[in-house]
Design a protein around this motif. Sequence first.
Motif, PDB file in Angstrom:
ATOM      1  N   LEU A  50      29.207  -3.450  -4.222  1.00 47.87           N
ATOM      2  CA  LEU A  50      27.929  -3.645  -4.889  1.00 47.87           C
ATOM      3  C   LEU A  50      28.085  -4.609  -6.056  1.00 47.87           C
ATOM      4  O   LEU A  50      27.266  -5.507  -6.255  1.00 47.87           O
ATOM      5  N   LEU A  51      29.166  -4.428  -6.820  1.00 52.44           N
ATOM      6  CA  LEU A  51      29.391  -5.299  -7.969  1.00 52.44           C
ATOM      7  C   LEU A  51      29.538  -6.755  -7.540  1.00 52.44           C
ATOM      8  O   LEU A  51      28.951  -7.664  -8.118  1.00 52.44           O
ATOM      9  N   LEU A  52      30.341  -6.959  -6.493  1.00 51.24           N
ATOM     10  CA  LEU A  52      30.531  -8.330  -6.001  1.00 51.24           C
ATOM     11  C   LEU A  52      29.221  -8.925  -5.535  1.00 51.24           C
ATOM     12  O   LEU A  52      28.910 -10.092  -5.796  1.00 51.24           O
ATOM     13  N   PHE A  53      28.444  -8.104  -4.825  1.00 52.42           N
ATOM     14  CA  PHE A  53      27.159  -8.578  -4.327  1.00 52.42           C
ATOM     15  C   PHE A  53      26.265  -8.977  -5.493  1.00 52.42           C
ATOM     16  O   PHE A  53      25.620 -10.027  -5.484  1.00 52.42           O
ATOM     17  N   VAL A  54      26.242  -8.119  -6.520  1.00 53.02           N
ATOM     18  CA  VAL A  54      25.389  -8.405  -7.665  1.00 53.02           C
ATOM     19  C   VAL A  54      25.848  -9.676  -8.378  1.00 53.02           C
ATOM     20  O   VAL A  54      25.034 -10.519  -8.767  1.00 53.02           O
ATOM     21  N   ILE A  55      27.156  -9.828  -8.533  1.00 51.45           N
ATOM     22  CA  ILE A  55      27.661 -11.035  -9.183  1.00 51.45           C
ATOM     23  C   ILE A  55      27.242 -12.277  -8.407  1.00 51.45           C
ATOM     24  O   ILE A  55      26.791 -13.270  -8.978  1.00 51.45           O
ATOM     25  N   SER A  56      27.389 -12.196  -7.077  1.00 54.91           N
ATOM     26  CA  SER A  56      27.056 -13.397  -6.312  1.00 54.91           C
ATOM     27  C   SER A  56      25.560 -13.668  -6.369  1.00 54.91           C
ATOM     28  O   SER A  56      25.131 -14.820  -6.437  1.00 54.91           O
ATOM     29  N   ILE A  57      24.738 -12.608  -6.376  1.00 52.95           N
ATOM     30  CA  ILE A  57      23.300 -12.819  -6.507  1.00 52.95           C
ATOM     31  C   ILE A  57      23.000 -13.455  -7.857  1.00 52.95           C
ATOM     32  O   ILE A  57      22.187 -14.382  -7.961  1.00 52.95           O
ATOM     33  N   ALA A  58      23.672 -12.936  -8.903  1.00 47.76           N
ATOM     34  CA  ALA A  58      23.401 -13.464 -10.235  1.00 47.76           C
ATOM     35  C   ALA A  58      23.720 -14.951 -10.299  1.00 47.76           C
ATOM     36  O   ALA A  58      22.916 -15.762 -10.778  1.00 47.76           O
TER      37      ALA A  58
END
Lengths: 251, 262
Positions: free
Chosen positions: A232-240
């Motif tokens: 989830l963290l990686l996904f959020v970082i990439s979205i950001a």
Amino acid sequence: MFVVALFAFLFYFSKPLIGEVMAWHWQPEHGHYGLFIMIIGSFLASVLAVLLALPISIGLASFAVVSKRKIVLEIIYVMTSVPTIVYAFVAAIILVPFLRSCFIEGTGYSWLATSLMLAMLVLPTMTLTIYNGLNTRYRHYQTTTTSLGLTINQTLLWVIMPLLGKDIITATLLGFSRAIGDTILALVLSGNALHLPNALWDSMRTMTAHIVLITGGNTQDIGYNAIFIIGLLLFVISIAINSLLYRWRRG
Amino acid sequence: MARLFSVWMWISVVALLVAIAVLAVGVLNQIDVVEFFQNIKTIVQDLIPACIGTIYLVAISSAIAIPIGIGTGIYLARFTKKHFLTFIIDILAGTPSIVMGLFGFTMIILIPKATTSLLLSAICIAMLVVPYIVRITKQALETMPQALDLTGISLGMTTWQRTKYLLLPKARNDIFRGIMLAIGRAAEDTAVILLTGVVIDAGIPTKLTDKFEALPFVVYYSVTEYRSNIDLYYAFISTLILITITTLTFYLARRINYDHRN
């Protein structure tokens, strides 16, 4: 056909979030402190990689604009098509023993090894981004500056570089997101030790490697759910990062 | 100052070339030529399941990804004005491959009878690759000359007719480019298959729910667990095959682009 496509694609978007949020309900207890180490590890490796790659990619892009021959550009293009696993393979055979003999302590699987190869991985993309920025601007200003008597180098240095701010930041963000999301290089080259590295040649672990290691270990305890949080963290970082780049391009 | 800059440029280039040369020569140094050619027959034979596994994986994931990708690309380019969907595709394009693999892994937990398998890996790789195809198709359709479309409108064609008969034939090159990109990406990705079904000794998969082998995984396995030079040769040959595949496909993708523009 289009409705199918549309549905499939909405489906893609919702599924990852649902899957990972569900797992989030079971909060890891030991995990949180441990995860912090992995997160910092990822950042350390990626930041160093981008710092190493940025000057070289600016230099390369400038060279590609200046020189008459296209060979450097071709090499960069070929580099973009090399699979990540090949970089890992080559580094494990050559770079790691080399670093092992260079530094007194450590096995060679280290922060430095990871960052060096990540830099090499990220270099082509960054160089191409900066090159495109340089090239378009150079074509734009070319006649004006040559008529004023400036050489190509001077044009690039004084006229175009100052305009490059946005491109450089784009390139940095792209490189950073690529580096932080990369799994195989970190897995193979970082040594996967569960502590923060004390020095460049010390081992460390990244978020991405952690996911693979836990999955392979197949432990069903609390720590298992850490992989979903990391995902989830990686996904959020990439979205950001993507949103940032998107806004930037629009504005 | 300009001279300093010049020096900086040259240092960058030299650094890059030296790095590549050192790595390439270093790898070649590791090979004991005699031993290599003695064992090459067994190595290639043993690698056949992995080659076939990769081929199956690429074929199945392309079969899933290409129709969906092209369809979505056409839809986004011609039939809607919303930016939101494009934005989501861009997000998907930028997510790390391991997140896609993790998503596949999550699906096992959520869906009752699923296990890691060829089908699961193919689906995840398809998801990884669809954004690229969508982007390229969409861009191809959007950069078609306006005149073509306007002529169609003036002849009374509907949007779908215009798309199918006027624009798509012209976009064929770019769509092919997208397919090449997708194939190259599917062949080389390791993180996704690590989490969703690749093993080291599965043989040739006969059903979609079998585990399978793949070339990138052979390289990974050799790198982490090699005990003798011979194991390294496995990795070396797999690497060669992989590099050939990816370089060929990406090169074709680029060349077609240039030819079309010219």
